[in-house]
Design an enzyme around this catalytic site. Structure first.
Site, PDB file in Angstrom:
ATOM      1  CB  ALA A 173      30.214 -35.647  24.111  1.00  0.00           C
ATOM      2  N   PRO A 186      26.413 -33.495  18.750  1.00  0.00           N
ATOM      3  CG  PRO A 186      28.062 -31.988  19.718  1.00  0.00           C
ATOM      4  CD  PRO A 186      26.433 -31.871  19.420  1.00  0.00           C
ATOM      5  CG  ASP A 210      14.144 -20.532  26.917  1.00  0.00           C
ATOM      6  OD1 ASP A 210      13.027 -20.249  27.837  1.00  0.00           O
ATOM      7  OD2 ASP A 210      15.418 -21.650  28.324  1.00  0.00           O
TER       8      ASP A 210
END
Lengths: 259, 259
Positions: free
Chosen positions: A58, A56, A119
């Site tokens: 944002a 997204p 990770d």
């Protein structure tokens, strides 16, 4: 210890197979747009990959947003959808959502797409390391997961000890190889060309190769027909202008060599 | 040059994506048993791969024959057959037969198996480089095909400048990370653990880490609860025996830390 040591190198297990993956024009899907994604994206762009970021808008970090704005990468402004995997040659996931990550990893394995879930070592076909880059030269430092920060420190310390124009030295050798193939193009000369290039590499300390100009290359190539290689001093003595200024050469190859 | 430079790293195309492929227990098929194959096989064994070599026994070079005799690799005593690809996770081809090589490359691509055909760059998903190895530390030098011999010279020059016990320094940091997780195991302490490890890495020149003993590690870990990191001199001053002989420590961790 009872066995006689073999004359062949001993196997030292526990490492990785470090390879230079060729991704030029290949489609790499990056899921996520945070700081880790930004680092991955730069690695991919430095290797000429065709990168698509799914995240997204944002949630893009400033660097990723900049790459999108510069059209260095394609951007899909939403969360991951399995259809994103269509046509992907490699998938890099860097989102803070272990469940979604595992789902993507499994889909990649079903489709045999190499993937790295940041990770999550067990969900990685490969790891990244710390890379020094200078033109055609790339040096990658891996601590095999023991100390990523240390890898970056070692990389910096290596870079400090390299001649500042190591990349240029390598370009020079690369050019020499290309020019050699131009003056001796026949395939059956392959072994002679290779033997001569080896002789050149052995004759000069590699860090002094940086200092060779186009003119030096030209002079050097004149020795190929005889199979000989002059000493560095002999080569320098052949210069038309023994102490050229920075602008002393126009970069052109103004001579011809008879075959 | 009209554009303002961005604050983000500039893309430098033309490189490779250098990655540490994880092949532990993975099946790697090596087609061919000559000198090039021997080098590839060692790389694979150093990364704990499960290697199968396909080549008529008569054509194995001494090193490959040795690996077969030592049962370090499986051996199929004949020329390549497409059924050899069944179950292969990666394929490395090093035979002097361009036609057979291309056939194998195409089969690998149909089956989405990563492959490297030696000396045929367009038929390679990845290239090899020159690798320095010291325990958990691996440093790979690639010239992106410009000068393989130069890559090996650069690798040697890097190795010369590294502290002789760099691998041990990395093991030490790796151990510290493991011990830290033992004394502070809770997942919610992850960020605190990571911040402290970063502080440790930043506090000491990495090449001096080699000199830290098990006792030093123990003393260092006592600082974790406070989040502090002592200076290297402070740490050394804490030693029970400030100038230990080579056999001064038994390697055990004889203390406990309250949580």
């Amino acid at each position: 210890m009872a066995e006689t040591p073999s004359k062949f190198p001993e196997v030292q297990g526990g490492g990785s197979l470090i390879i230079a993956w060729q991704v030029k024009g290949k489609k790499i899907l990056v899921v996520g747009g945070g700081e880790v994604a930004a680092g991955r994206i730069l690695h991919c762009l430095n290797a000429d990959a065709d990168v698509t970021v799914v995240s997204p808008a944002a949630r893009l970090n400033p660097e990723v947003a900049y790459r999108v704005a510069q059209q260095q990468v394609s951007h899909v402004d939403r969360n991951f959808d399995p259809s994103d995997l269509d046509g992907a040659d490699m998938v890099l996931v860097a989102v803070d959502d272990p469940e979604a990550s595992t789902t993507i990893w499994k889909l990649c394995k079903e489709r045999r797409i190499p993937a790295n879930i940041a990770d999550v070592p067990p969900e990685c076909d490969f790891y990244f390391g710390s890379v020094h880059r200078d033109g055609p030269l790339q040096i990658m430092v891996s601590t095999n997961g023991k100390g990523p920060r240390l890898a970056s420190m070692i990389r910096k310390s290596i870079a400090k000890h390299l001649p500042s124009d190591a990349g240029r030295a390598i370009e020079t050798i690369g050019q020499l190889r290309v020019k050699l193939r131009q003056i001796a193009p026949r395939p059956e000369e392959g072994p002679k060309r290779m033997a001569w290039m080896t002789k050149v590499s052995d004759a000069y300390p590699w860090d002094e190769m940086c200092g060779l100009s186009e003119e030096d290359m030209g002079n050097l190539l004149r020795f190929y027909p005889s199979g000989k290689v002059p000493s560095l001093d002999e080569l320098k003595a052949m210069r038309a202008n023994p102490a050229p200024g920075k602008n002393g050469f126009d970069g052109s190859f103004g001579f011809s060599v008879g075959a």
